[in-house]
Enzyme design. Structure first.
Site, short mmCIF file in Angstrom:
data_model
loop_
_atom_site.label_atom_id
_atom_site.label_comp_id
_atom_site.label_asym_id
_atom_site.label_seq_id
_atom_site.Cartn_x
_atom_site.Cartn_y
_atom_site.Cartn_z
N THR A 56 23.77 -2.45 12.69
CA THR A 56 23.62 -1.09 12.16
C THR A 56 24.88 -0.32 12.52
OG1 THR A 56 21.24 -1.16 12.50
CG2 THR A 56 22.23 1.01 12.20
N LYS A 86 19.35 2.08 5.42
CA LYS A 86 18.87 1.90 6.80
C LYS A 86 18.81 3.25 7.55
CE LYS A 86 18.46 0.19 11.04
NZ LYS A 86 17.32 -0.47 11.59
N LYS A 104 20.77 6.39 18.38
CA LYS A 104 21.96 5.84 17.70
C LYS A 104 21.82 6.01 16.18
CE LYS A 104 24.04 1.55 16.24
NZ LYS A 104 24.03 0.09 16.22
#
Ligand code: NAD
Length: 302
Positions: free
Chosen positions: A102, A177, A252
């Protein structure tokens, strides 16, 4: 026989690599940590002493690293994987690069452009599902990049996947995402607030769950991952909020989402509020607890 180089054998990568070995691929694995390499050997992989060495003979390179700077350095830094693969591609059919980490949308687009400039096809293919899904081959892959690259990636992703989606052009996998995980962060905090409100008004968690999970407030954070202990026995709320998916991981992803939103003038007021809430939890030392832990903070028992 498709040869795969797998770089990054942490919590997610070790399970993914094991599933590729189980599916019969010839896998050469690399990680900075010797214990991670040992786990890959036990799963049936060969190992290399450097990432570029693992990648040199590969048809497909898969990376699963902590963050964007690691990915750019792995592929394009000194002794990088992209140069090693490009050097081989003169004598072999074109290799495919798939980054499953990611990372920022902009970093994914930069990586794919730099790979293309070297004549290489690269995809961003971040995942949803966590460590348990990685272990059983049940991840959801969100893939950005060319249609041809996506078609070539599918058979390799399949042993690691429950679902595989082509999200469109380069970076669109990362876009899907972070938008999804921003929604998850907001919905988790909203679910915690709703359970806390219901309880403060005299409803126990099970009663509120029974009603709201069949009413218009129902969502994944409630029905699969209920932050109040009791209604969903497998949820981390029943294991003292051990992750699962940690506050640090959620923070994050929210930071990636709000940074991308700022760069593209997309208002994300609730996303930013969720980011601040998780940042406060992390600053108070709760970064390794499950991301459903705002439930305890609201009750004042954290
Ligand atoms: P992790 O920290 O457990 O694993 C990362 C691995 O990469 C480590 O073993 C580390 O030694 C290795 N590494 C770092 N730099 C390297 C390099 N230059 N060369 C080789 N190996 C290197 O992290 P994780 O939980 O496996 O997550 C990996 C990625 O997946 C992250 O981008 C994360 O955001 C994403 N992700 C994680 C989850 C989750 O639930 N853990 C869920 C979805 C997505």
């Amino acid at each position: 026989m498709t040869r795969i180089a797998f770089i990054g054998l942490g919590n997610m990568g070790s399970g993914m690599c094991a599933n590729l070995c189980r599916a019969g691929f010839e896998v050469c694995a690399y990680d900075l940590v010797p214990e991670a390499l040992e786990r890959a050997v036990q799963a049936g992989a060969q190992t290399a002493g450097r990432a570029a060495e693992a990648a040199a003979g590969a048809d497909v390179v898969i990376s699963m690293l902590p963050a964007g700077e690691h990915v750019l350095d792995l592929y394009f830094g000194a002794g990088g994987v992209a140069a090693a693969v490009a050097a081989q591609s003169e004598t072999r059919s074109e290799a495919l690069l798939i980054d499953c980490s990611t990372i920022a949308v902009a970093q994914a687009r930069e990586a794919i452009e730099r790979a293309a400039a070297m004549g290489l096809t690269m995809l961003d293919a971040p995942v949803s599902g966590g460590v348990a899904a990685a272990a059983v081959g049940g991840l959801t892959f969100m893939v950005g990049g060319s249609t041809d690259g996506f078609a070539r990636a599918q058979p390799v992703l399949a042993p690691m996947a429950g679902n595989i989606f082509h999200a469109g052009e380069a970076g669109n996998g990362q876009a899907a995402k972070i938008a999804n995980n921003m929604l998850l962060g907001i919905s988790m905090i909203a679910t915690c607030e709703a359970f806390n409100l219901a309880e403060s008004l005299g409803l126990d968690a099970q009663t509120f769950f029974d009603i709201s999970s069949k009413a218009s407030g129902q969502c994944w954070s409630m029905t699969t991952y209920c932050p109040a202990p009791g209604p969903v026995p497998t949820a981390p709320s029943n294991q003292d909020y051990q992750p699962g998916f940690s506050v640090a991981m959620m923070l994050k992803d929210l930071q990636l989402a709000t940074a991308a939103a700022a760069a593209n003038d997309a208002p994300v007021d609730f996303g930013r509020a969720a980011e601040q809430a998780y940042a406060a939890l992390a600053a108070d030392g709760h970064d390794q607890r499950d991301f459903s832990v705002p439930m305890l903070a609201l009750k004042g028992v954290l």
